[in-house]
Each structure stands twice: as C-alpha cells, then as structure tokens.
Design a protein around this motif. Structure first.
Motif, PDB file in Angstrom:
ATOM      1  N   UNK A 173       1.211   6.717  -0.922  1.00 59.12           N
ATOM      2  CA  UNK A 173       0.272   7.299  -0.360  1.00 59.12           C
ATOM      3  C   UNK A 173       0.300   6.573   1.212  1.00 59.12           C
ATOM      4  N   UNK A 174       0.660   7.396   2.250  1.00 57.52           N
ATOM      5  CA  UNK A 174       0.708   6.856   3.620  1.00 57.52           C
ATOM      6  C   UNK A 174      -0.821   6.644   4.106  1.00 57.52           C
ATOM      7  N   UNK A 175      -1.173   5.632   4.344  1.00 58.12           N
ATOM      8  CA  UNK A 175      -2.336   5.380   4.963  1.00 58.12           C
ATOM      9  C   UNK A 175      -3.488   4.769   4.066  1.00 58.12           C
ATOM     10  N   UNK A 176      -4.031   3.513   3.933  1.00 58.56           N
ATOM     11  CA  UNK A 176      -4.933   2.923   3.073  1.00 58.56           C
ATOM     12  C   UNK A 176      -6.097   2.829   3.679  1.00 58.56           C
ATOM     13  N   UNK A 177      -6.956   4.067   4.168  1.00 60.96           N
ATOM     14  CA  UNK A 177      -8.266   4.143   4.640  1.00 60.96           C
ATOM     15  C   UNK A 177      -9.107   4.888   3.796  1.00 60.96           C
ATOM     16  N   UNK A 178     -10.029   5.616   4.335  1.00 61.05           N
ATOM     17  CA  UNK A 178     -11.035   6.435   3.641  1.00 61.05           C
ATOM     18  C   UNK A 178     -10.504   7.344   2.699  1.00 61.05           C
ATOM     19  N   UNK A 179      -9.463   8.067   2.941  1.00 59.13           N
ATOM     20  CA  UNK A 179      -8.658   9.255   2.124  1.00 59.13           C
ATOM     21  C   UNK A 179      -7.737   8.290   1.074  1.00 59.13           C
ATOM     22  N   UNK A 180      -7.187   7.607   1.919  1.00 57.64           N
ATOM     23  CA  UNK A 180      -5.981   6.721   1.100  1.00 57.64           C
ATOM     24  C   UNK A 180      -6.251   5.759  -0.062  1.00 57.64           C
ATOM     25  N   UNK A 181      -7.368   5.158   0.251  1.00 62.18           N
ATOM     26  CA  UNK A 181      -7.708   4.142  -0.874  1.00 62.18           C
ATOM     27  C   UNK A 181      -8.075   4.854  -2.060  1.00 62.18           C
ATOM     28  N   UNK A 196       1.620   1.770  -1.880  1.00 58.62           N
ATOM     29  CA  UNK A 196       1.026   2.018  -0.695  1.00 58.62           C
ATOM     30  C   UNK A 196       1.844   1.892   0.559  1.00 58.62           C
ATOM     31  N   UNK A 197       1.545   2.491   1.809  1.00 55.62           N
ATOM     32  CA  UNK A 197       2.445   2.604   2.877  1.00 55.62           C
ATOM     33  C   UNK A 197       1.409   2.412   3.948  1.00 55.62           C
ATOM     34  N   UNK A 220       8.260  -2.811  12.253  1.00 54.29           N
ATOM     35  CA  UNK A 220       9.068  -3.483  12.520  1.00 54.29           C
ATOM     36  C   UNK A 220       9.973  -4.038  11.137  1.00 54.29           C
ATOM     37  N   UNK A 221      10.169  -3.212  10.357  1.00 59.70           N
ATOM     38  CA  UNK A 221      10.751  -3.556   8.927  1.00 59.70           C
ATOM     39  C   UNK A 221      11.782  -2.279   8.592  1.00 59.70           C
ATOM     40  N   UNK A 222      12.470  -2.517   7.791  1.00 59.91           N
ATOM     41  CA  UNK A 222      13.383  -1.242   7.048  1.00 59.91           C
ATOM     42  C   UNK A 222      13.055  -1.159   5.929  1.00 59.91           C
ATOM     43  N   UNK A 223      11.878  -1.429   5.512  1.00 56.73           N
ATOM     44  CA  UNK A 223      11.251  -1.111   3.971  1.00 56.73           C
ATOM     45  C   UNK A 223      11.297   0.380   3.771  1.00 56.73           C
ATOM     46  N   UNK A 224      11.071   1.226   4.442  1.00 52.05           N
ATOM     47  CA  UNK A 224      10.835   2.375   4.220  1.00 52.05           C
ATOM     48  C   UNK A 224      12.244   2.998   4.140  1.00 52.05           C
ATOM     49  N   UNK A 225      13.027   2.893   5.078  1.00 54.17           N
ATOM     50  CA  UNK A 225      14.497   3.166   4.882  1.00 54.17           C
ATOM     51  C   UNK A 225      15.180   2.722   3.489  1.00 54.17           C
TER      52      UNK A 225
END
Length: 336
Positions: A173-181, A196-197, A220-225
């Motif tokens: 899930x991209x975005x931990x907000x109103x929809x994401x949570x 969670x992304x 600032x990370x390579x976690x997604x790649x």
C-alpha cells in the motif's frame, strides 16, 4: 410544509463554509431521508468546495460519508424503515437500467448521481438519497467509524474485492493516510502479506499496528528498487506524482498496480515493463452499495476501523482547516 434543513455550505470556490438552510425537496417514492448523526470530511469534499474538478454548483453543502437514522421513506421503498441506522457514501443514485446497474456495479453507471454533485450533502441536519444507495449498518460498528468507511473504505475495498486479491498474496500500500491505513487493515485481515510504502519511516510503527509486516521508505533509500519483482498487488492512495516505473518493476509477473489516489500529472510508464511481465494498471474508486454492505460486514467481523478525530458540526471551519493543513490522523468526522 417542507422540511427546513440546517446545514453548512460553501457559496464560492475556495470560499468559507458558512451556516445555510434550505427547504428539502419532496421525497420521491424511491427515496429515503436520513437524519444525520455523523459525517466525515473527505478530500473530495475539499475538491468540490474549491471547484477543482470544474463541476461544483454553489451553494454547496458538502459531505458524502454520512451516517444517521432513517427519518422518512418514500412509498415504494422496501427494506428500510424509520429509525434504522444507515450509511450513505459518494453515490446517491443511478439509472438502474444499464448493464452495469443490472450487474450490481451501479458506481460505473454513466448516469450516476453523486451525493454532492448538483445536490446537497451530509454536513446538514438531514440528507435525501435513492434508497438503493442507503445501506444498513451492522450493530457491532460505531457510527463515528462508519462515516469514513462509506467513501475512504469503499474506495480501497472495491479493488481488493474485484481485482483477484486472495489470502497469501504479497501486497503493498502506497501512502499511509486516510485511505492507506484502511487498505493495510483490509489486506492484512484478508490473509495477505502487507508492506506499507511511504516517503520516510515516520509511520513505520503505526503501519505495523494496522497489520503491515514490512515497510519501505522511498526518500533517500534504495528500498523500493531492492523490491523488484516482489509484489502481486500494489494499491496507491496518494495524489502525488511518483516514479511509476519503479512500482511496475516492483510487481511480479501478472501483478497489478491500482490507482485510488489521483496523481497530479499524466502517468508516464514505459510499455515494455507492462508487456513483458503481463502486468496491469487499474483504477479504484468508491464502489457499489452491495460491495459496501459486504465491506461493513467484513469490518464488523474482523475489527477493521478507521482512526478518527471528531468535531461538532458547529466547529466545521476548525475541522476543515485541520484537514486542509494535513494534520488529520487519519480521518475527521463531524458529529451532529
């Protein structure tokens, strides 16, 4: 004598929301009137207040995450009765005759009627809607929690239900907000592995409480790649422009990327990455009444619920500023 509805309305684009009253139209044979007890504030309300989509008619009473009790029913209404607790979401009507309506996908009807498009919504003492779009609420669910489920919950539930998500899948899930949570909770309670992304790790601990088993920070990370070829299903809830090519790479063959948030710009995706892995990009939106009934039953059974902050309707200006400032954690609900 017509019923006088007490409400809050925007009279101009980007203008303030102010007290407003109007005479409720006569209730048609297939409509119900709802005495509103709770109503959420959604970013779609803000978009309509500001006329971002160029379809707002003023004065506008926002509010499409409605919870209340049936106060009146039209003569042809069946299955709903006065005093019954119900919910109403983004959609208030459809043609009832097209192929999509007949298949239980009224939200795809070309002639759908939306709760706050050309009509007044739920930041008010009462609201009217076609009875087909008014759903009973299970007793186990609290009214304040149901409001955001009627739009935010419905928006992420539909793709999970219809796009082949099953237990054991590796999802993100991209975005931990109103929809994401809410999406994280639905997926976790469906038996999926959920990552969670977000841009940073600031919501890492909270996302894990919602049910995520892993977290990726993209700034600032390579976690997604490093997650190339990892996910069967990725659901995006953000409105920002992202490097969509990286998310296509993060999908496994036959994987699906679903957009529930609306990016600011047109998508730019290299076709080869989709073709080679037979991947797909799909849209997700607030879904049909029958899907909402199923979602509420699932939430009652599993304990899925939004994190909410409540404000009295009389303090709607303060609540609206709170949401506009991005301070809501994670949904704001107005109480009568």
């Amino acid at each position: 004598m017509p019923t006088k509805v007490q409400a809050y309305a925007a009279r101009t684009a980007k203008g303030p929301v102010e007290p407003f009253s109007y005479d409720a139209p006569p209730l048609s044979a297939h409509e119900v009137e709802i005495a509103v007890s709770h109503c959420g504030i959604c970013h779609s309300d803000i978009a309509m207040i500001d006329n971002d989509w160029q379809m707002t008619k003023y004065p506008l009473v926002p509010g499409h995450e409605v919870v209340g009790t049936v106060s009146a029913v039209g003569e042809d209404v069946e299955g709903l009765k006065p005093g019954q607790r119900v919910g109403l979401g983004w959609q208030s009507g459809s043609c009832g005759l097209c192929e999509f309506c007949r298949r239980g996908k009224e939200h795809l009807c070309a002639n759908e009627q939306d709760t706050i498009v050309g009509r007044h919504g739920g930041w008010a003492s009462s609201v009217q809607a076609d009875a087909r779009f008014v759903v009973p609420i299970p007793e186990a669910l609290e009214s304040a929690n149901v409001g955001p489920m009627m739009c935010a919950g419905s928006t992420v539930w539909g793709p999970i239900l219809h796009y082949g998500v099953t237990a054991g899948m590796r999802t993100a899930v991209i975005g931990i907000g109103g929809l994401g949570h809410l999406a994280v909770q639905f997926l976790a309670q469906s038996g999926c592995e959920v990552t969670a992304i977000s841009s940073t790790h600031s919501k890492d601990e909270e996302a894990r409480r919602f049910g995520a088993s892993d977290f990726i920070a993209t700034k600032g990370t390579d976690e997604l790649s490093q997650s190339a070829g990892r996910f069967d299903f990725i659901l995006s809830t953000v409105s920002a422009d992202l490097n969509w090519g990286e998310y296509i790479k993060a999908l496994r063959p036959e994987g699906t990327l679903v957009l529930c948030g609306i990016p600011e710009s047109e998508l730019k995706i290299a076709p080869f990455g989709i073709i080679q892995g037979e991947k797909s990009v799909k849209g997700g939106r607030a879904t049909s009444p029958s899907d909402v009934v199923q979602m509420l039953a699932f939430a009652a059974r599993t304990g899925v619920k939004p994190m909410v902050e409540t404000f009295p309707l009389a303090n709607v200006k303060v609540a609206l500023d709170h949401v506009r400032a991005g301070k809501a954690r994670y949904r704001v609900v107005l109480t009568a």
